[in-house]
Write a protein that holds these residues in place. Structure first.
Motif, short mmCIF file in Angstrom:
data_model
loop_
_atom_site.label_atom_id
_atom_site.label_comp_id
_atom_site.label_asym_id
_atom_site.label_seq_id
_atom_site.Cartn_x
_atom_site.Cartn_y
_atom_site.Cartn_z
N ASN A 150 44.84 31.85 9.73
CA ASN A 150 43.83 30.32 10.54
C ASN A 150 43.11 31.50 11.58
N LYS A 151 41.85 31.89 11.55
CA LYS A 151 41.63 32.69 12.67
C LYS A 151 40.63 32.31 13.84
N THR A 152 41.18 32.47 15.37
CA THR A 152 40.49 32.04 15.88
C THR A 152 39.84 32.87 17.09
N PHE A 153 38.63 33.64 17.52
CA PHE A 153 38.19 34.46 18.41
C PHE A 153 37.84 34.08 19.25
N ARG A 154 38.69 34.11 20.41
CA ARG A 154 38.03 34.32 21.75
C ARG A 154 37.94 35.39 23.14
N GLU A 155 36.87 34.63 23.21
CA GLU A 155 36.69 36.51 25.03
C GLU A 155 36.96 35.54 26.00
N ILE A 156 37.15 36.21 26.19
CA ILE A 156 38.03 36.60 27.29
C ILE A 156 37.72 37.36 28.65
N THR A 157 37.70 37.73 30.13
CA THR A 157 36.75 38.21 31.31
C THR A 157 38.12 38.54 32.10
N PRO A 158 37.54 39.48 33.43
CA PRO A 158 38.39 39.89 33.78
C PRO A 158 39.12 38.70 34.89
N ALA A 159 38.16 37.65 34.74
CA ALA A 159 38.06 36.68 35.87
C ALA A 159 38.85 35.15 35.02
N SER A 160 39.49 35.23 33.61
CA SER A 160 40.00 34.42 33.09
C SER A 160 41.19 34.12 33.63
N LYS A 161 42.05 33.11 32.97
CA LYS A 161 43.09 32.41 33.77
C LYS A 161 43.24 31.76 32.58
N LEU A 162 44.37 31.90 31.84
CA LEU A 162 44.90 31.11 30.36
C LEU A 162 45.95 30.33 30.71
N ARG A 163 46.21 29.10 30.05
CA ARG A 163 47.41 28.45 30.07
C ARG A 163 47.83 28.57 28.29
N ILE A 164 48.48 29.13 28.31
CA ILE A 164 48.96 29.85 27.05
C ILE A 164 50.40 28.28 26.82
N GLY A 165 50.73 27.39 26.44
CA GLY A 165 52.04 26.66 25.97
C GLY A 165 52.45 26.73 27.16
N GLU A 166 53.66 27.24 27.77
CA GLU A 166 54.04 26.38 29.51
C GLU A 166 53.53 28.09 30.25
N VAL A 167 53.04 29.09 29.47
CA VAL A 167 52.89 30.30 30.28
C VAL A 167 51.59 30.37 30.83
N ASP A 168 51.04 30.43 31.80
CA ASP A 168 49.51 31.17 32.19
C ASP A 168 49.85 32.17 32.27
N VAL A 169 48.95 32.69 32.13
CA VAL A 169 48.22 34.63 31.67
C VAL A 169 46.90 34.32 33.25
N GLU A 170 47.23 35.59 33.60
CA GLU A 170 45.93 36.06 34.63
C GLU A 170 45.11 37.32 34.12
N CYS A 171 44.45 37.45 34.05
CA CYS A 171 43.97 38.96 33.90
C CYS A 171 43.13 39.71 34.68
N PHE A 172 42.86 41.00 34.71
CA PHE A 172 42.46 42.24 35.37
C PHE A 172 41.76 42.99 35.44
N ALA A 173 40.78 43.63 35.77
CA ALA A 173 39.69 44.49 35.48
C ALA A 173 40.58 45.84 36.00
N LEU A 174 40.58 47.04 34.66
CA LEU A 174 41.46 48.52 35.20
C LEU A 174 39.93 49.35 35.15
N HIS A 175 40.58 50.09 36.07
CA HIS A 175 39.65 51.71 35.29
C HIS A 175 39.80 52.22 34.63
N HIS A 176 39.30 52.71 33.37
CA HIS A 176 39.39 52.90 32.57
C HIS A 176 38.36 53.00 31.27
N PRO A 177 37.64 54.71 30.65
CA PRO A 177 36.67 54.62 30.14
C PRO A 177 36.25 52.90 29.34
N ASN A 178 35.16 52.11 29.52
CA ASN A 178 34.89 50.81 29.18
C ASN A 178 35.79 49.82 29.52
N SER A 179 36.32 50.56 30.67
CA SER A 179 37.60 49.81 31.15
C SER A 179 38.87 48.61 30.16
#
Length: 295
Positions: A150-179
């Motif tokens: 049962n697949k669900t596709f979710r968009e995230i961005t460098p500003a995204s902050k997620l709560r997965i279970g009891e884990v806090d997940v933060e995102c950050f943009a890195l310098h790489h071709p197409n980021s």
């Protein structure tokens, strides 16, 4: 890695295992046996929360491990985060067996990118489109529609902050071709930062040190030696262990995990790089495929 005693396991916040640590493309042969040849895949678990980072060729082995657990009988929920969609980070997805189980829920997170198309016009690619096109019949005989989870596709961005279970997940943009995205996982006061496929510059080092500040472990793209980098690799989108050490020192990170090994680097080369890195930062470790640890 030895199993933790039951009384200690209860206090563990995050359990992490590297299933693929090679960069660019998989390799095999005796000279790569110690550190492995599978491309990027990392598994993070907290209690019953299962998080997969990237689907390089190492995800095939992760899938086999999960199939030996209770997952096939009981089903479960797997969260899959993509740093980016270059081939070495997605090519194992069609071989991830749990994705074919109808009692598995699979949440897939990735950025939507606008890129030049073959005719020159801009195209928008979601994570769903990327994975479906990789399994287009011209490339692969089994399409994603036959993956019965049962697949669900979710968009995230460098500003995204997620709560997965009891884990806090933060995102950050890195310098790489197409980021690329880096991820910081925090649970019960422990933090793990996963930062693959990044090219350093002064601004990137400073901001990544802030993002990683106080973390227990930074997993960082150490594909090149500094000599290799300056001998023709500038602009290729990868970094060095010296840069990883700089981030750790600036950000007061306890330990550096050196990942995304160059396909030309043999076990002996990687061991030499680790020795050189430890002279600058004793808590630097060249990570072999299959390495697991707990925080």
């Amino acid at each position: 890695m030895a199993r933790l005693p039951n009384d200690i396991r209860k206090s563990v916040s995050l359990k992490i295992k590297y299933y693929g640590v090679r960069g660019s493309l998989p390799v095999s042969g005796g000279e790569f046996s110690a550190f492995g040849g599978n491309t990027t895949c990392c598994y993070v678990q907290h209690k019953d929360t299962k998080i997969v980072i990237d689907a390089g060729t190492g995800i095939r082995i992760l899938g086999l491990d999960l199939m030996r657990s209770e997952l096939p009988k009981t089903g479960g929920h797997i969260h899959m985060l993509f740093t980016h969609t270059h081939w070495d980070h997605i090519q194992g997805f069609p071989f991830f067996i749990p994705a074919f189980l109808p009692n598995v829920t699979l949440d897939i997170y990735g950025e939507t990118k606008t890129v030049p198309g073959l005719d020159g016009a801009d195209e928008e690619w979601t994570i769903e489109k990327v994975l479906k096109m990789q399994q287009h019949f011209i490339y692969f005989p089994v399409g994603t529609k036959y993956m019965s989870s049962n697949k669900t596709f979710r968009e995230i961005t460098p500003a995204s902050k997620l709560r997965i279970g009891e884990v806090d997940v933060e995102c950050f943009a890195l310098h790489h071709p197409n980021s690329t995205l880096a991820f910081r996982f925090t649970a019960e006061g422990k933090s793990f930062v996963f930062s693959t496929d990044v090219e350093h510059n002064d601004d990137m080092l400073e901001r990544l040190a802030q993002f990683s500040s106080g973390a227990d472990v930074l997993a960082y793209d150490c594909q090149y030696t500094m000599a290799e980098y300056h001998a023709g690799k500038v602009g290729w989108g990868h970094s060095t262990y010296e840069s990883g050490i700089s981030i750790c020192k600036k950000g007061n990170v306890k330990s550096l995990h050196m990942i995304h090994h160059d396909p030309l680097h043999s076990d002996n080369t990687l061991k030499q790089m680790e020795g050189d890195a430890k002279k600058l930062f004793p808590s630097a470790h060249m990570i072999p495929e299959g390495y697991e640890f707990s925080l």
